[in-house]
Design an enzyme around this catalytic site. Sequence first.
Site, PDB file in Angstrom:
ATOM      1  N   GLU A  33       0.865  -1.166   0.000  1.00  0.00           N
ATOM      2  CA  GLU A  33       0.000   0.000   0.000  1.00  0.00           C
ATOM      3  C   GLU A  33       0.908   1.224   0.000  1.00  0.00           C
ATOM      4  O   GLU A  33       1.826   1.317   0.806  1.00  0.00           O
ATOM      5  CB  GLU A  33      -0.885   0.041   1.263  1.00  0.00           C
ATOM      6  CG  GLU A  33      -1.839   1.227   1.225  1.00  0.00           C
ATOM      7  CD  GLU A  33      -2.597   1.477   2.525  1.00  0.00           C
ATOM      8  OE1 GLU A  33      -2.205   0.904   3.560  1.00  0.00           O
ATOM      9  OE2 GLU A  33      -3.558   2.260   2.493  1.00  0.00           O
ATOM     10  N   ARG A 259       5.821 -12.413   9.547  1.00  0.00           N
ATOM     11  CA  ARG A 259       6.537 -11.207   9.152  1.00  0.00           C
ATOM     12  C   ARG A 259       7.853 -11.120   9.897  1.00  0.00           C
ATOM     13  O   ARG A 259       8.063 -11.782  10.914  1.00  0.00           O
ATOM     14  CB  ARG A 259       5.680  -9.994   9.435  1.00  0.00           C
ATOM     15  CG  ARG A 259       5.428  -9.812  10.937  1.00  0.00           C
ATOM     16  CD  ARG A 259       4.766  -8.483  11.318  1.00  0.00           C
ATOM     17  NE  ARG A 259       4.757  -7.518  10.272  1.00  0.00           N
ATOM     18  CZ  ARG A 259       3.647  -6.977   9.758  1.00  0.00           C
ATOM     19  NH1 ARG A 259       2.469  -7.346  10.237  1.00  0.00           N
ATOM     20  NH2 ARG A 259       3.699  -6.081   8.818  1.00  0.00           N
ATOM     21  N   LYS A 269       4.632   0.567  10.087  1.00  0.00           N
ATOM     22  CA  LYS A 269       4.668   1.809   9.311  1.00  0.00           C
ATOM     23  C   LYS A 269       4.189   2.981  10.154  1.00  0.00           C
ATOM     24  O   LYS A 269       4.653   4.101   9.991  1.00  0.00           O
ATOM     25  CB  LYS A 269       3.766   1.677   8.077  1.00  0.00           C
ATOM     26  CG  LYS A 269       4.404   0.909   6.937  1.00  0.00           C
ATOM     27  CD  LYS A 269       3.685   1.255   5.647  1.00  0.00           C
ATOM     28  CE  LYS A 269       3.609   0.060   4.712  1.00  0.00           C
ATOM     29  NZ  LYS A 269       2.741   0.347   3.558  1.00  0.00           N
TER      30      LYS A 269
END
Length: 564
Positions: A33, A259, A269
């Site tokens: 994104e 992850r 983020k």
Amino acid sequence: MTGSGLDFIREIVARDLSTNKHGGRVCTRFPPEPNGYLHIGHAKSICLNFGIAQENGGVCHLRFDDTNPTKEEVEYVDSIMNDVRWLGFDWKDKLFYASDYFEQLYDYGEDLIRAGKAYVCSLTADQIRDFRGTLTEPGRNSPHRDRSVDENLDLFRRMRSGEFPDGTHVLRAKIDMASPNLNMRDPTLFRIRKVPHHRTKDTWCIYPMYDYAHCVSDAIEGITHSICTLEFENHRPLYDWCLDQLNVPCHPQQIEFARLNLTYTVMSKRKLLQLVQDRHVWGWDDPRMPTLAGLRRRGYTPESIRRFCEKIGVAKNDSVIDIHILEETIREELNRHAPRVLAVLRPLKVVIDNYPESQVEELDAVNNPEDPSAGTRKVPFSRTIWIEQDDFREDPPKQFFRLAPGREVRLRYAYIIRCAEVVKDQETGEIIELHCTYDPATRGGSAPDGRKVKATIHWVSADHAFETDVRLLEHLFTTPDPGQIKDGAQMKETLNPRSLEVLEGCKLEPGLKSAAPGTRFQFERMGYFFVDPVDSKEGAPVFNRVVTLRDTWAKIEKSQKGGG
RNA sequence: UCCGGGGUGGUGUAAGUGGCAGCACAGCAGACUUUGGAUCUGUUAGUUCAGGUUCGAGUCCUGGCCCCGGAGCCA
């Protein structure tokens, strides 16, 4: 004992290939994104997705998941493409945006309505949450759940045409309000957002949600394996549900992996953005940041990051990788390739009393002991030199082999010297210079009488030194698990106040004046350094420390202090 | 509490149909060394627990414990 050597995802791909599940095709995708810069956690995903495609003669698409215009910007799109390329991957002509599919996504939405699988719900966001139930209690059906197909179609079209304000209606899937999986309790498919999109501008005021857009985009592109992280595991039933209802070209398989987490840094983020916004770092490309832009500016190479991703493996266990593994990886590479130079970071003046006043010698120095083809160079030596403050102790502790009053040490590539006198500031007691004598018979550093000199230290001729700034970079946080941090205040507390130290007036061997931005060196005994491409100017390089060398003495000293 | 996922040395990751628990990093010890670098050698240390099946279980079965994720009109 003879394992396949493949991680569980590559095993699935290999099996699918052998059973011809997708007609021999392998097609993956990396779907960021564009709401922030890529970090090393993304690198793991990039290496996985592009790597699997590469290894199997397939392709990997770069697809921007740009379904939320309130958070997304072109700046991020550009940085992401730049970073993926820098990492060494190529999406060929397979560059896509979820926003490319808005029209199709809308049409599929109407299909869902016609099939009685979706409806327009006019509850408020709060009401929808309330109707959803809890983890342990089932939800309740929306009062609009049984609107007719015609009414739904009419409402959905008017949502699209901009007739309703934000938040007044959403399109929902009609699945099961009692499902134990909350994602299946009539999830939202489209919401109204009267904001311009960075690509489609103002042509749309309704935008699809991730769960709906992602699976359909995958299907449209013919993705075979849709690889994502563990938090989407609960979403897989919805991924499959959507594709099962729709007349799409194929049904990709979603596979989840853990992850990447690294000690002493954050990877979300949101937190990274906060570091930037609160000015705790210079920006997304601050060399202390775990972003690819930051690592690049720190001096990490794409090879080292790819190698790191190979080393850490792929699995479903939540794990935290020790950041030292990353550091060890760049050391391995730079040890092989980085030219060695002499640089004194915290200078202490040394006058060699018995060395002729105006004499200068050009001594031979090896450029890289790991690579003979790198050759040699000349470094100037003279009566006054700089050595590292740490390489002298007036009162040397046990196991300290370097210079001390009355002791000998070897100057790399030069001579063996002995410390004769320590000159101190009358008032502060600070050591300001050393007087030494040299043994002319030891030119180049070898002692013809065969005497052993345990330590060799680096030095730079005072008259010839090139002066510049060197930045020492450390971990951003003092705690190994800053991922646990909850708010901004706590983040501030755990930030490492010494993550950046700028040393001014460092003394480097003269050849370094012309060091090109973006090149790497080993400062002997000090570490690997990178010429900062942003702040360096022609003839005025500024250095970032990528990583220190392994420092056995520091370890001994630490254990001496720790052990008392 | 409900659903999903996961537990192999300090860390990470392996052991096709059950068959000597391997590798990397870290640690420790040593060799070598004109970088206390690099390199080389040796070595410590592990299957979450309790039962069960089996000649044999990290792997299969039953039950427990612990950890992660999930109630956005975020992705």
